[in-house]
Design a protein around this motif. Sequence first.
Motif, PDB file in Angstrom:
ATOM      1  N   GLU A 156     -12.361  24.702 -42.716  1.00 60.37           N
ATOM      2  CA  GLU A 156     -11.063  25.313 -42.470  1.00 60.37           C
ATOM      3  C   GLU A 156     -10.013  24.256 -42.161  1.00 60.37           C
ATOM      4  OE1 GLU A 156     -13.199  25.507 -38.395  1.00 60.37           O
ATOM      5  OE2 GLU A 156     -13.710  25.539 -40.550  1.00 60.37           O
ATOM      6  N   GLY A 157      -8.768  24.543 -42.510  1.00 58.18           N
ATOM      7  CA  GLY A 157      -7.690  23.600 -42.268  1.00 58.18           C
ATOM      8  C   GLY A 157      -7.275  23.561 -40.812  1.00 58.18           C
ATOM      9  N   LEU A 158      -7.258  24.724 -40.160  1.00 63.44           N
ATOM     10  CA  LEU A 158      -6.865  24.827 -38.769  1.00 63.44           C
ATOM     11  C   LEU A 158      -7.771  25.803 -38.040  1.00 63.44           C
ATOM     12  CD1 LEU A 158      -2.959  25.073 -39.122  1.00 63.44           C
ATOM     13  CD2 LEU A 158      -4.254  23.104 -38.259  1.00 63.44           C
ATOM     14  N   SER A 159      -7.885  25.594 -36.755  1.00 63.87           N
ATOM     15  CA  SER A 159      -8.646  26.522 -35.926  1.00 63.87           C
ATOM     16  C   SER A 159      -7.880  27.828 -35.779  1.00 63.87           C
ATOM     17  CB  SER A 159      -8.880  25.925 -34.535  1.00 63.87           C
ATOM     18  OG  SER A 159      -9.493  24.670 -34.606  1.00 63.87           O
ATOM     19  N   SER A 160      -8.601  28.888 -35.485  1.00 66.40           N
ATOM     20  CA  SER A 160      -7.947  30.142 -35.152  1.00 66.40           C
ATOM     21  C   SER A 160      -7.334  30.040 -33.751  1.00 66.40           C
ATOM     22  CB  SER A 160      -8.951  31.297 -35.174  1.00 66.40           C
ATOM     23  OG  SER A 160      -8.381  32.457 -34.598  1.00 66.40           O
ATOM     24  N   PRO A 161      -6.077  30.421 -33.590  1.00 68.90           N
ATOM     25  CA  PRO A 161      -5.480  30.389 -32.237  1.00 68.90           C
ATOM     26  C   PRO A 161      -6.306  31.148 -31.211  1.00 68.90           C
ATOM     27  CG  PRO A 161      -3.796  30.779 -33.889  1.00 68.90           C
ATOM     28  CD  PRO A 161      -5.112  30.868 -34.603  1.00 68.90           C
ATOM     29  N   ASN A 162      -7.003  32.189 -31.644  1.00 70.42           N
ATOM     30  CA  ASN A 162      -7.829  32.962 -30.717  1.00 70.42           C
ATOM     31  C   ASN A 162      -8.937  32.120 -30.102  1.00 70.42           C
ATOM     32  OD1 ASN A 162      -6.321  35.252 -31.280  1.00 70.42           O
ATOM     33  ND2 ASN A 162      -7.690  35.916 -32.925  1.00 70.42           N
ATOM     34  N   ASP A 163      -9.385  31.081 -30.829  1.00 69.14           N
ATOM     35  CA  ASP A 163     -10.447  30.212 -30.320  1.00 69.14           C
ATOM     36  C   ASP A 163      -9.904  29.113 -29.405  1.00 69.14           C
ATOM     37  OD1 ASP A 163     -12.306  31.638 -31.809  1.00 69.14           O
ATOM     38  OD2 ASP A 163     -12.106  30.318 -33.557  1.00 69.14           O
ATOM     39  N   ILE A 164      -8.599  28.934 -29.388  1.00 70.82           N
ATOM     40  CA  ILE A 164      -7.997  27.833 -28.639  1.00 70.82           C
ATOM     41  C   ILE A 164      -7.248  28.337 -27.412  1.00 70.82           C
ATOM     42  CG2 ILE A 164      -6.430  25.856 -28.771  1.00 70.82           C
ATOM     43  CD1 ILE A 164      -8.932  25.657 -30.568  1.00 70.82           C
ATOM     44  N   LEU A 165      -6.525  29.442 -27.558  1.00 72.63           N
ATOM     45  CA  LEU A 165      -5.671  29.931 -26.481  1.00 72.63           C
ATOM     46  C   LEU A 165      -6.483  30.471 -25.304  1.00 72.63           C
ATOM     47  CD1 LEU A 165      -2.982  31.838 -28.568  1.00 72.63           C
ATOM     48  CD2 LEU A 165      -2.547  29.864 -27.098  1.00 72.63           C
ATOM     49  N   PRO A 166      -6.064  30.176 -24.064  1.00 72.25           N
ATOM     50  CA  PRO A 166      -6.715  30.781 -22.899  1.00 72.25           C
ATOM     51  C   PRO A 166      -6.240  32.207 -22.656  1.00 72.25           C
ATOM     52  CG  PRO A 166      -4.954  29.333 -22.192  1.00 72.25           C
ATOM     53  CD  PRO A 166      -5.021  29.211 -23.682  1.00 72.25           C
ATOM     54  N   SER A 167      -5.071  32.529 -23.188  1.00 70.47           N
ATOM     55  CA  SER A 167      -4.500  33.874 -23.063  1.00 70.47           C
ATOM     56  C   SER A 167      -3.433  34.009 -24.143  1.00 70.47           C
ATOM     57  CB  SER A 167      -3.878  34.072 -21.671  1.00 70.47           C
ATOM     58  OG  SER A 167      -2.880  33.085 -21.427  1.00 70.47           O
ATOM     59  N   LYS A 168      -2.885  35.190 -24.304  1.00 77.34           N
ATOM     60  CA  LYS A 168      -1.877  35.396 -25.325  1.00 77.34           C
ATOM     61  C   LYS A 168      -0.640  34.547 -25.024  1.00 77.34           C
ATOM     62  CE  LYS A 168      -3.171  40.063 -26.794  1.00 77.34           C
ATOM     63  NZ  LYS A 168      -2.702  41.469 -26.964  1.00 77.34           N
ATOM     64  N   ALA A 169      -0.162  33.867 -26.056  1.00 77.79           N
ATOM     65  CA  ALA A 169       0.999  32.987 -25.870  1.00 77.79           C
ATOM     66  C   ALA A 169       1.488  32.527 -27.236  1.00 77.79           C
ATOM     67  CB  ALA A 169       0.626  31.779 -25.020  1.00 77.79           C
ATOM     68  N   PRO A 170       2.738  32.109 -27.337  1.00 72.74           N
ATOM     69  CA  PRO A 170       3.185  31.437 -28.567  1.00 72.74           C
ATOM     70  C   PRO A 170       2.345  30.183 -28.798  1.00 72.74           C
ATOM     71  CG  PRO A 170       5.060  32.034 -27.195  1.00 72.74           C
ATOM     72  CD  PRO A 170       3.834  32.260 -26.369  1.00 72.74           C
ATOM     73  N   TYR A 171       2.157  29.819 -30.069  1.00 72.00           N
ATOM     74  CA  TYR A 171       1.184  28.773 -30.408  1.00 72.00           C
ATOM     75  C   TYR A 171       1.755  27.865 -31.490  1.00 72.00           C
ATOM     76  CZ  TYR A 171      -3.339  26.752 -31.849  1.00 72.00           C
ATOM     77  OH  TYR A 171      -4.375  25.908 -32.154  1.00 72.00           O
ATOM     78  N   LEU A 172       1.688  26.552 -31.259  1.00 71.23           N
ATOM     79  CA  LEU A 172       2.215  25.564 -32.201  1.00 71.23           C
ATOM     80  C   LEU A 172       1.229  24.417 -32.324  1.00 71.23           C
ATOM     81  CD1 LEU A 172       4.602  24.350 -33.902  1.00 71.23           C
ATOM     82  CD2 LEU A 172       5.443  23.350 -31.747  1.00 71.23           C
ATOM     83  N   VAL A 173       0.887  24.049 -33.560  1.00 70.01           N
ATOM     84  CA  VAL A 173       0.035  22.885 -33.814  1.00 70.01           C
ATOM     85  C   VAL A 173       0.924  21.648 -33.865  1.00 70.01           C
ATOM     86  CG1 VAL A 173      -1.521  21.768 -35.457  1.00 70.01           C
ATOM     87  CG2 VAL A 173      -1.705  24.228 -35.033  1.00 70.01           C
ATOM     88  N   THR A 174       0.633  20.668 -33.023  1.00 67.02           N
ATOM     89  CA  THR A 174       1.511  19.508 -32.878  1.00 67.02           C
ATOM     90  C   THR A 174       0.970  18.239 -33.539  1.00 67.02           C
ATOM     91  OG1 THR A 174       0.593  19.483 -30.636  1.00 67.02           O
ATOM     92  CG2 THR A 174       2.880  20.165 -30.882  1.00 67.02           C
ATOM     93  N   GLU A 175      -0.287  18.226 -33.939  1.00 71.27           N
ATOM     94  CA  GLU A 175      -0.829  17.124 -34.738  1.00 71.27           C
ATOM     95  C   GLU A 175      -1.954  17.667 -35.606  1.00 71.27           C
ATOM     96  OE1 GLU A 175      -2.024  13.546 -32.685  1.00 71.27           O
ATOM     97  OE2 GLU A 175      -0.435  13.741 -31.190  1.00 71.27           O
ATOM     98  N   HIS A 176      -2.117  17.078 -36.787  1.00 68.92           N
ATOM     99  CA  HIS A 176      -3.283  17.327 -37.636  1.00 68.92           C
ATOM    100  C   HIS A 176      -3.475  16.150 -38.585  1.00 68.92           C
ATOM    101  CE1 HIS A 176      -0.732  18.429 -41.129  1.00 68.92           C
ATOM    102  NE2 HIS A 176      -0.002  19.130 -40.281  1.00 68.92           N
ATOM    103  N   ASN A 177      -4.653  16.032 -39.138  1.00 67.48           N
ATOM    104  CA  ASN A 177      -5.044  14.936 -40.042  1.00 67.48           C
ATOM    105  C   ASN A 177      -5.051  13.599 -39.316  1.00 67.48           C
ATOM    106  OD1 ASN A 177      -5.789  15.994 -42.704  1.00 67.48           O
ATOM    107  ND2 ASN A 177      -3.747  16.889 -42.651  1.00 67.48           N
TER     108      ASN A 177
END
Length: 803
Positions: free
Chosen positions: A440-461
């Motif tokens: 997969e290119g990116l993780s699911s936010p559900n697997d990363i977030l501790p609770s519901k919140a806006p979500y932004l990926v700040t680095e990849h590759n």
Amino acid sequence: MREKIHLNGNWTFYPDIEEYQEVAGKLKHMRGERVDLPHTVKMLPFNNFNEKDYQFKSLYRKEVFIDEKYRDKALFLVFEGVANMSVVYVNGKKSFHSESAFLPFSKEISDEVRFGEANIIEVMVDSREHEWIPPFGHVVDFLTYGGIYREVSLEIHDRYFIQNIFAFAENVLEEEKSLTVQTILSAERGGSILYKLFEGGNHNPVGEALFSSIRNVDDKRMRNTLSVKGVSLWDIEDPRLYTLEVTLVDRDGLAVDRKTEIIGFREATFREDGFYLNGRKIKLRGLNRHQSYPYVGYAMPRSMQILDAEILKKDLGVNIVRTSHYPQSSHFLDHCDRIGLLVFEEIPGWQHIGDEHFKENCKDNLKKMIKRDRNHPSIIIWGVRINESKDDTLFYKEMNKIAHIYDESRPTGGVRNFAKSELLEDVYTYNDFVHRGDNEGLSSPNDILPSKAPYLVTEHNGHMYPVKSADPEDRRTEHALRHARVLEDMEKNTKISGAIGWSMADYNTHVDFGSGDRVCYHGVLDMFRQKKTAAYVYASQKDEPILHVSSSMNIGDHAGGNLGKVYAFTSCDYVDLYKNGRFIRRFEKDQKSRLKHPPILMDDFIGNLLVEEEGFSARDAERVKKIIRKAAIYGMNLPLTSKMTMGRILLKYRMNMDDAVDLFGKYYAGWGQDQLTYTFKGYKDGKEVASVTKGPGASMHLRVTPSTQVLHVEETYDVAMVSVSARNNHEEILDYSSEVIELEAVGNVEILGPSRFPLRGGQGAFYVRSGRGKGNGSVKIRTDNMGEKEITFTVTEENLTRL
């Protein structure tokens, strides 16, 4: 009224000075180097150096004549950026100091100077890495170099003046908007404040005022909310700017000070389902930027800061940049405002949280960053957490509190590299390096977030697949595809506000990181801002015609001579392939892709030629093409099933094995032909808009492209970047050329860096700065195999107050 004197020319630089007291009385007899600001304490090689080379103490010294007419004024000495720690002396006495490499610092020196005569300004600069100064204290994956690397000025005010203005708009989607203006004055003396709003973003506003409003001064700190109509919104497609002019009028009705700020009216919000700008949902697609350059580190003037913003927005087509991992030049941010490039700005730091002294410096950095930059409409979020640091509840609660006190209009984010981190900020910002090429290119936010919140990926590759410009093309292509896969997954997931790739350009780093040569080859551009293949993944998302073919179409560049899969990184709807002028096949973009302009796969370079020229049936032609592609992989050791299929086809058409070898050479390898050229034509809305030709070069030449040929001497010297690349007659970059470039500066220009260097991956660049006198100049460019060129430069001088 206020006045600004630029103090960037004619400093004397003394390297390796241990203590000021040891040399204070000897400087007149010591030989220093004449330098201009911005300046780096040590010019570095491109790579393979020791970062300890620039980590020493040094002294900068300048004579400044202070006119008698300023005796009753308030004089402030302002430094925009000094790395890493500095102590300022005025006329031999210690005045003030700084423990931040990235933010301005200043002090009123009215009582320390002598009027009507020359004054001595001296700055002890410590470029060592002290553990109490962020980002230091542990390992750091970038260099901070050393020196007075941004501009210095003397700001002169009346004693009663405007210290600071912060303006932010609300209700911007309504016809009548609210503009709240916070003003801090130098004293409580009464009078009134006149607010005016002008169209445009010039510091000296011209044109018709949109409104004028006056308020009585009732305190040193004032807050007024004004109603505004008839203004347009600042947007990434149409970044409308306005000039807010604030005039301080004393009790006698005289205007004693006037200060302007460039502002924009916009609403930027992060929600659980994404990012919204002025009520419109936008996917954030961006890159991280280091402010460093080859040889000179951070020491580049305004023009190069502006050029980086231009490259990001106009060449690469991104809509957001993250200032990793520190506040960057005001010139860069100013231009982001002008061109509509969104900004995630963060405090200095990299993984490590130090002691209380360190934390106090972090808080001070945050305050200074927000106070300096909060009027920029381009900035949409503050990074209040040290990049990739561990959770620290008390510390980060205080950091968030500071951010909201100094700016109630923007959200906060804190960049981490682990899941389920404690969320104290408004947006969960996360460095996602899950992609390995086959997952997969990116993780699911559900697997990363501790609770519901806006979500932004700040680095990849980034470090997951570092690539050099001179790497084999299959590695360069895979690098590009990895960026495309991440962007595809970002577009698919409605909970991901966007993804900011690592990184814009390669950068120098510490010995612990990179490729062992003090370079991290993580960029979609090289250190000289020249494109790698991955850059075209971003550039192709624009609507203007872009067509970049990932391969040189040379079979010798691939294992077994197998061209494999070739990709067009393009904004076109489809690409037609011609071989030696014969139409081969049309390749169309994947209509199921969520990318606006996905890469187009091209894996058939034979097309219908076997039917047209050899008389094969369509069915047999497809079989033979598959076998030819396998032959490129296995040679004569074809799988048994392929051999049997080929045997039956040869028998059917009365051909032998030599004929089969000839088919491979003729239709795949091009052996024995005078020239085999591939022409790719890109179409948009049925019209040809781009064309690329690949094939053996009959001739080679050097292409030279300056960013500008006019150098403007304003508050300091100016710099142009000159790109050079080895090309064949099809204008293809000769990827493996290491042609040596020799430079000679003539007249009123200088070369920043070495005058002799090799191309890397067939391309490179050098920097030309304006000289100290009047007159124009030129640079002669010589090569052993590609001739000579000469670039001329016009040097203009602006009428600014400089000392």
